[in-house]
Motif scaffolding. Structure first.
Motif, PDB file in Angstrom:
ATOM      1  N   ARG A   1       1.921  12.105  -9.748  1.00 39.61           N
ATOM      2  CA  ARG A   1       1.301  13.412  -9.566  1.00 39.61           C
ATOM      3  C   ARG A   1       2.351  14.519  -9.663  1.00 39.61           C
ATOM      4  O   ARG A   1       2.094  15.587 -10.219  1.00 39.61           O
ATOM      5  CB  ARG A   1       0.597  13.472  -8.207  1.00 39.61           C
ATOM      6  CG  ARG A   1      -0.202  14.743  -7.976  1.00 39.61           C
ATOM      7  CD  ARG A   1      -0.829  14.753  -6.596  1.00 39.61           C
ATOM      8  NE  ARG A   1      -1.716  13.612  -6.418  1.00 39.61           N
ATOM      9  CZ  ARG A   1      -2.259  13.291  -5.234  1.00 39.61           C
ATOM     10  NH1 ARG A   1      -1.991  14.014  -4.171  1.00 39.61           N
ATOM     11  NH2 ARG A   1      -3.064  12.257  -5.145  1.00 39.61           N
ATOM     12  N   ASN A   2       3.544  14.246  -9.131  1.00 39.48           N
ATOM     13  CA  ASN A   2       4.628  15.225  -9.186  1.00 39.48           C
ATOM     14  C   ASN A   2       5.081  15.463 -10.633  1.00 39.48           C
ATOM     15  O   ASN A   2       5.379  16.586 -11.030  1.00 39.48           O
ATOM     16  CB  ASN A   2       5.809  14.744  -8.338  1.00 39.48           C
ATOM     17  CG  ASN A   2       6.916  15.769  -8.272  1.00 39.48           C
ATOM     18  OD1 ASN A   2       6.712  16.897  -7.828  1.00 39.48           O
ATOM     19  ND2 ASN A   2       8.108  15.384  -8.723  1.00 39.48           N
ATOM     20  N   ILE A   3       5.117  14.376 -11.437  1.00 35.96           N
ATOM     21  CA  ILE A   3       5.488  14.514 -12.850  1.00 35.96           C
ATOM     22  C   ILE A   3       4.478  15.386 -13.585  1.00 35.96           C
ATOM     23  O   ILE A   3       4.842  16.282 -14.345  1.00 35.96           O
ATOM     24  CB  ILE A   3       5.588  13.127 -13.524  1.00 35.96           C
ATOM     25  CG1 ILE A   3       6.797  12.354 -12.976  1.00 35.96           C
ATOM     26  CG2 ILE A   3       5.695  13.274 -15.037  1.00 35.96           C
ATOM     27  CD1 ILE A   3       6.900  10.944 -13.503  1.00 35.96           C
ATOM     28  N   VAL A   4       3.199  15.132 -13.346  1.00 33.43           N
ATOM     29  CA  VAL A   4       2.148  15.930 -13.981  1.00 33.43           C
ATOM     30  C   VAL A   4       2.289  17.394 -13.587  1.00 33.43           C
ATOM     31  O   VAL A   4       2.160  18.301 -14.417  1.00 33.43           O
ATOM     32  CB  VAL A   4       0.756  15.393 -13.585  1.00 33.43           C
ATOM     33  CG1 VAL A   4      -0.340  16.347 -14.078  1.00 33.43           C
ATOM     34  CG2 VAL A   4       0.536  13.996 -14.154  1.00 33.43           C
ATOM     35  N   LEU A   5       2.575  17.628 -12.309  1.00 30.10           N
ATOM     36  CA  LEU A   5       2.716  18.993 -11.817  1.00 30.10           C
ATOM     37  C   LEU A   5       3.886  19.709 -12.483  1.00 30.10           C
ATOM     38  O   LEU A   5       3.750  20.833 -12.975  1.00 30.10           O
ATOM     39  CB  LEU A   5       2.905  18.988 -10.298  1.00 30.10           C
ATOM     40  CG  LEU A   5       3.230  20.344  -9.646  1.00 30.10           C
ATOM     41  CD1 LEU A   5       2.062  21.306  -9.827  1.00 30.10           C
ATOM     42  CD2 LEU A   5       3.549  20.160  -8.171  1.00 30.10           C
TER      43      LEU A   5
ATOM     44  N   ASP B   1       4.020   5.620  -5.575  1.00 26.53           N
ATOM     45  CA  ASP B   1       3.920   5.677  -7.039  1.00 26.53           C
ATOM     46  C   ASP B   1       2.913   6.735  -7.476  1.00 26.53           C
ATOM     47  O   ASP B   1       3.160   7.478  -8.435  1.00 26.53           O
ATOM     48  CB  ASP B   1       3.506   4.305  -7.566  1.00 26.53           C
ATOM     49  CG  ASP B   1       3.399   4.283  -9.089  1.00 26.53           C
ATOM     50  OD1 ASP B   1       4.451   4.443  -9.742  1.00 26.53           O
ATOM     51  OD2 ASP B   1       2.290   4.098  -9.599  1.00 26.53           O
ATOM     52  N   ARG B   2       1.796   6.826  -6.757  1.00 24.89           N
ATOM     53  CA  ARG B   2       0.771   7.823  -7.090  1.00 24.89           C
ATOM     54  C   ARG B   2       1.308   9.245  -6.891  1.00 24.89           C
ATOM     55  O   ARG B   2       1.080  10.127  -7.724  1.00 24.89           O
ATOM     56  CB  ARG B   2      -0.470   7.595  -6.229  1.00 24.89           C
ATOM     57  CG  ARG B   2      -1.626   8.520  -6.585  1.00 24.89           C
ATOM     58  CD  ARG B   2      -2.939   8.070  -5.984  1.00 24.89           C
ATOM     59  NE  ARG B   2      -2.873   7.981  -4.538  1.00 24.89           N
ATOM     60  CZ  ARG B   2      -2.893   6.826  -3.865  1.00 24.89           C
ATOM     61  NH1 ARG B   2      -2.975   5.685  -4.510  1.00 24.89           N
ATOM     62  NH2 ARG B   2      -2.852   6.824  -2.557  1.00 24.89           N
TER      63      ARG B   2
ATOM     64  N   ARG C   1       0.824  -1.208   0.000  1.00 22.49           N
ATOM     65  CA  ARG C   1       0.000   0.000   0.000  1.00 22.49           C
ATOM     66  C   ARG C   1       0.860   1.261   0.000  1.00 22.49           C
ATOM     67  O   ARG C   1       0.564   2.236  -0.690  1.00 22.49           O
ATOM     68  CB  ARG C   1      -0.930  -0.004   1.220  1.00 22.49           C
ATOM     69  CG  ARG C   1      -2.003   1.081   1.180  1.00 22.49           C
ATOM     70  CD  ARG C   1      -2.994   0.899   2.298  1.00 22.49           C
ATOM     71  NE  ARG C   1      -3.715  -0.360   2.155  1.00 22.49           N
ATOM     72  CZ  ARG C   1      -4.461  -0.895   3.121  1.00 22.49           C
ATOM     73  NH1 ARG C   1      -4.563  -0.296   4.289  1.00 22.49           N
ATOM     74  NH2 ARG C   1      -5.091  -2.035   2.924  1.00 22.49           N
ATOM     75  N   LEU C   2       1.940   1.244   0.769  1.00 24.19           N
ATOM     76  CA  LEU C   2       2.855   2.382   0.797  1.00 24.19           C
ATOM     77  C   LEU C   2       3.546   2.576  -0.553  1.00 24.19           C
ATOM     78  O   LEU C   2       3.755   3.709  -1.008  1.00 24.19           O
ATOM     79  CB  LEU C   2       3.899   2.201   1.902  1.00 24.19           C
ATOM     80  CG  LEU C   2       3.362   2.322   3.340  1.00 24.19           C
ATOM     81  CD1 LEU C   2       4.462   1.966   4.337  1.00 24.19           C
ATOM     82  CD2 LEU C   2       2.836   3.723   3.617  1.00 24.19           C
ATOM     83  N   LEU C   3       3.904   1.459  -1.207  1.00 24.90           N
ATOM     84  CA  LEU C   3       4.521   1.549  -2.530  1.00 24.90           C
ATOM     85  C   LEU C   3       3.547   2.143  -3.547  1.00 24.90           C
ATOM     86  O   LEU C   3       3.931   2.959  -4.388  1.00 24.90           O
ATOM     87  CB  LEU C   3       4.986   0.162  -2.989  1.00 24.90           C
ATOM     88  CG  LEU C   3       6.210  -0.410  -2.265  1.00 24.90           C
ATOM     89  CD1 LEU C   3       6.431  -1.859  -2.667  1.00 24.90           C
ATOM     90  CD2 LEU C   3       7.449   0.424  -2.561  1.00 24.90           C
ATOM     91  N   LYS C   4       2.288   1.754  -3.458  1.00 23.27           N
ATOM     92  CA  LYS C   4       1.272   2.309  -4.362  1.00 23.27           C
ATOM     93  C   LYS C   4       1.075   3.797  -4.109  1.00 23.27           C
ATOM     94  O   LYS C   4       0.951   4.592  -5.047  1.00 23.27           O
ATOM     95  CB  LYS C   4      -0.052   1.560  -4.182  1.00 23.27           C
ATOM     96  CG  LYS C   4      -0.045   0.152  -4.750  1.00 23.27           C
ATOM     97  CD  LYS C   4      -1.385  -0.527  -4.526  1.00 23.27           C
ATOM     98  CE  LYS C   4      -1.371  -1.950  -5.073  1.00 23.27           C
ATOM     99  NZ  LYS C   4      -2.664  -2.646  -4.820  1.00 23.27           N
TER     100      LYS C   4
END
Length: 281
Positions: free
Chosen positions: A251-255, A246-247, A240-243
């Motif tokens: 999100r940082n790339i999109v930003l 990754d999210r 869950r922490l890995l997911k």
């Protein structure tokens, strides 16, 4: 105060004189009438104490103690109760009239449920900003995120079973830790899928300070206190922490690729050059 009430509503109050009557009235207006209200003043200022001293209702009892934090105040109020069920309510928040009736029905018809919460509104200046939809569920839902809310109806026996709220947690997340302790015993939290609660957003609130300044400290405390639980669910928690990581990465790339971000960097470039020249001098 009669001992026949099935529910005790415990309201800790610390300098919330401006809001406490909204909280109280939301309980007095419930469609279910089988309750008493215990208010624990946690060392409030004079103006709040003056408001509390003016309260005059057969269902309300006010107690005063030195400032020890919300966990201690809740424990104090619950210890004074004789009822089978407890509703915790922060002094600056309030419920819809049908919450108690609906929540009690779930506890009385589902023997595996320890706690009942609900969807809730985030409110600022009495304007609804957002609806929050926690999942509730079993212990596995709570190991990386609090899927409940501190204001909920629960069995008094569960409070006794885990030794109450952790009074050492004075800076926040005490409700999350409390739910983990209860659900680790095999219980389940049920969420009413209706927004029946109003959570008031305030600048510099205790919850905001916990998130902004004490998040890692508090999560580390919960992890260490319940290390055996996290160990038992190691694979699930890690995945869950890995997911989540990754999210956040995506999100940082999109930003960073957005027009707004690149425009901001472009506009700041001259100022960075000026700052560099000044530092060289």
């Amino acid at each position: 105060m009669p001992m026949s009430y099935r529910i005790t509503v415990v309201i800790p109050c610390y300098n919330d004189g401006a809001y406490i009557e909204d909280a109280i009235n939301s309980i007095l207006g419930q469609t279910l009438n089988d309750y008493q209200i215990i208010i624990v003043d946690d060392g409030s200022d004079k103006s709040t104490k003056d408001i509390l001293k003016r309260l005059d209702h057969e269902k309300i009892k006010v107690y005063y103690e030195a400032n020890k934090g919300v966990s201690s105040a809740r424990n104090f109020g619950i210890a004074l109760s004789e009822s089978e069920y407890i509703l915790t309510l922060d002094a600056d928040d309030y419920f819809e009239p049908t919450f108690l009736e609906k929540a009690l029905d779930i506890l009385e018809t589902h023997s595996d449920v320890a706690v009942v919460g609900c969807y809730h509104y985030l409110v600022s200046d009495r304007k609804i900003k957002h609806v929050v939809r926690p999942k509730g569920g079993t212990i596995t839902n709570f190991l990386t995120k609090n899927e409940g809310l501190g204001n909920a109806l629960f069995r008094r026996s569960c409070w006794e079973q885990v030794g109450g709220y952790d009074a050492h947690m004075t800076t926040g997340y005490e409700d999350w830790e409390f739910w983990i302790a209860i659900l680790a015993k095999g219980w389940r939290m049920e969420i009413i899928k209706e927004p029946l609660f109003y959570y008031r957003i305030k600048e510099n609130s205790r919850n905001m300070k916990a998130t902004n300044f004490h998040d890692l400290e508090l999560k580390s405390y919960i992890f260490n206190k319940h290390f055996n639980i996290y160990s038992a669910h190691f694979k699930r928690v890690t995945l869950r922490l890995l997911k989540n990581n990754d999210r956040l990465y995506k999100r940082n790339i999109v930003l960073t690729q957005s027009i707004e971000y690149r425009l901001g960097r472009f506009l700041l470039t001259p100022f960075k050059k000026i700052k560099k020249l000044i530092s060289i001098k």
